[in-house]
Design a protein around this motif. Sequence first.
Motif, short mmCIF file in Angstrom:
data_model
loop_
_atom_site.label_atom_id
_atom_site.label_comp_id
_atom_site.label_asym_id
_atom_site.label_seq_id
_atom_site.Cartn_x
_atom_site.Cartn_y
_atom_site.Cartn_z
N VAL A 50 0.83 -1.21 0.00
CA VAL A 50 0.00 0.00 0.00
C VAL A 50 0.86 1.26 0.00
N ILE A 51 2.05 1.19 0.61
CA ILE A 51 2.98 2.31 0.52
C ILE A 51 3.37 2.54 -0.94
N ASP A 52 3.68 1.47 -1.65
CA ASP A 52 4.07 1.58 -3.06
C ASP A 52 2.89 2.05 -3.91
N LEU A 53 1.68 1.58 -3.58
CA LEU A 53 0.49 2.00 -4.33
C LEU A 53 0.32 3.51 -4.24
N ALA A 54 0.43 4.04 -3.02
CA ALA A 54 0.28 5.49 -2.84
C ALA A 54 1.42 6.25 -3.50
N THR A 77 8.16 -0.30 10.46
CA THR A 77 7.34 -0.06 9.28
C THR A 77 7.84 1.18 8.54
N PRO A 78 7.72 1.19 7.21
CA PRO A 78 8.22 2.33 6.43
C PRO A 78 7.32 3.55 6.53
N VAL A 79 7.87 4.68 6.16
CA VAL A 79 7.13 5.94 6.13
C VAL A 79 7.25 6.54 4.73
N LEU A 80 6.13 6.91 4.15
CA LEU A 80 6.12 7.57 2.85
C LEU A 80 6.29 9.07 3.04
N LEU A 81 7.26 9.66 2.34
CA LEU A 81 7.56 11.07 2.48
C LEU A 81 7.39 11.78 1.14
N LEU A 98 1.60 17.42 6.56
CA LEU A 98 0.30 16.78 6.37
C LEU A 98 0.48 15.30 6.69
N TYR A 99 -0.24 14.84 7.71
CA TYR A 99 -0.03 13.50 8.27
C TYR A 99 -1.18 12.56 7.94
N GLY A 100 -0.85 11.29 7.74
CA GLY A 100 -1.87 10.26 7.59
C GLY A 100 -1.22 8.90 7.79
N HIS A 101 -2.00 7.84 7.63
CA HIS A 101 -1.44 6.49 7.74
C HIS A 101 -2.13 5.54 6.77
N LEU A 102 -1.45 4.43 6.47
CA LEU A 102 -1.97 3.46 5.50
C LEU A 102 -2.21 2.08 6.09
N ASP A 103 -1.80 1.84 7.34
CA ASP A 103 -2.09 0.55 7.97
C ASP A 103 -3.55 0.50 8.40
N LYS A 104 -4.07 -0.72 8.56
CA LYS A 104 -5.50 -0.90 8.81
C LYS A 104 -5.78 -1.67 10.09
N GLN A 105 -6.99 -1.49 10.59
CA GLN A 105 -7.49 -2.28 11.70
C GLN A 105 -7.82 -3.69 11.20
N PRO A 106 -8.01 -4.66 12.12
CA PRO A 106 -8.33 -6.03 11.69
C PRO A 106 -9.72 -6.11 11.05
N GLU A 107 -10.04 -7.29 10.52
CA GLU A 107 -11.26 -7.47 9.76
C GLU A 107 -12.51 -7.15 10.58
N ALA A 138 -5.93 9.81 3.09
CA ALA A 138 -5.12 10.95 3.52
C ALA A 138 -4.04 11.34 2.52
N ALA A 139 -3.29 10.37 2.03
CA ALA A 139 -2.21 10.68 1.10
C ALA A 139 -2.76 11.29 -0.18
N PHE A 140 -3.83 10.72 -0.69
CA PHE A 140 -4.42 11.18 -1.94
C PHE A 140 -5.05 12.57 -1.78
N ALA A 141 -5.75 12.78 -0.68
CA ALA A 141 -6.41 14.07 -0.44
C ALA A 141 -5.39 15.19 -0.27
N SER A 142 -4.30 14.91 0.44
CA SER A 142 -3.29 15.93 0.70
C SER A 142 -2.64 16.40 -0.59
N ILE A 143 -2.23 15.46 -1.41
CA ILE A 143 -1.57 15.82 -2.67
C ILE A 143 -2.54 16.53 -3.60
N THR A 144 -3.78 16.08 -3.61
CA THR A 144 -4.78 16.72 -4.47
C THR A 144 -5.04 18.15 -4.03
N ALA A 145 -5.06 18.42 -2.74
CA ALA A 145 -5.25 19.78 -2.25
C ALA A 145 -4.12 20.69 -2.70
N ILE A 146 -2.88 20.19 -2.63
CA ILE A 146 -1.74 20.99 -3.06
C ILE A 146 -1.80 21.25 -4.57
#
Length: 227
Positions: A50-54, A77-81, A98-107, A138-146
């Motif tokens: 998911v880091i690579d996807l973003a 865990t890695p951090v996307l910058l 602008l902060y966000g995360h890509l890990d998820k809660q369990p099913e 979060a990642a998509f919204a932040s970049i789109t706002a900029i």
Amino acid sequence: MTYDVSAARSYISQTWTDEITPALVDYIKVPALSPSFDADWEANGHLRKVIDLAREWIDRQPVEGMTVSVHEIEGRTPVLLVEVAPFGGASSTGTVILYGHLDKQPEMTGWREDLGPWKPVIEGTRLYGRGGADDGYAAFASITAIAAIQCAGGSHGRCVLLIEASEESGSPDLPAHVEMLADWLGSVDLVVCLDSGCATFDTMWLTSSLRGLVAGTIKIDVVEEGI
């Protein structure tokens, strides 16, 4: 500097429909559980996926002065910058994070019969599936706002996007990354946290769209012997 608000809104609306929603559909399909719920997260590779996807999505966006990288620390865990240089004549001092995360809660249980955590389903304007609203957008919204500010003729200072992958576990890996990145982050004027609340009483927080959470300190007195 003023900018064309209508142009910015139009850009955001079109990007959300044409690009962000399909990206979130792909994101939901990945069982990128937070480390507390997947002890073999590194071997399974879902968080990296998911880091690579973003990252790949961000690389395609028309943002001037942007550089994208992944910060890694062994065993964490890695951090996307993403760094975006000042634009439109804005000051070169200070930084907005602008902060966000890509890990998820369990099913978890309770999904409707035709829904599921890793099954993206669009009904009307709603997208169902684990992680899309917390916090995959979060990642998509932040970049789109900029990008919207730039395309609408506006200006912005230095922006840094920081997307982590351990928030649902209490962010145990984030402090180590921030410490190593302190010099690069520089003087931070503002943090826009796309997944937060009011954490302390001695700092000003502006929070919108709270999900009905209530925090409190409860004192319970119990008897120590039979009555």
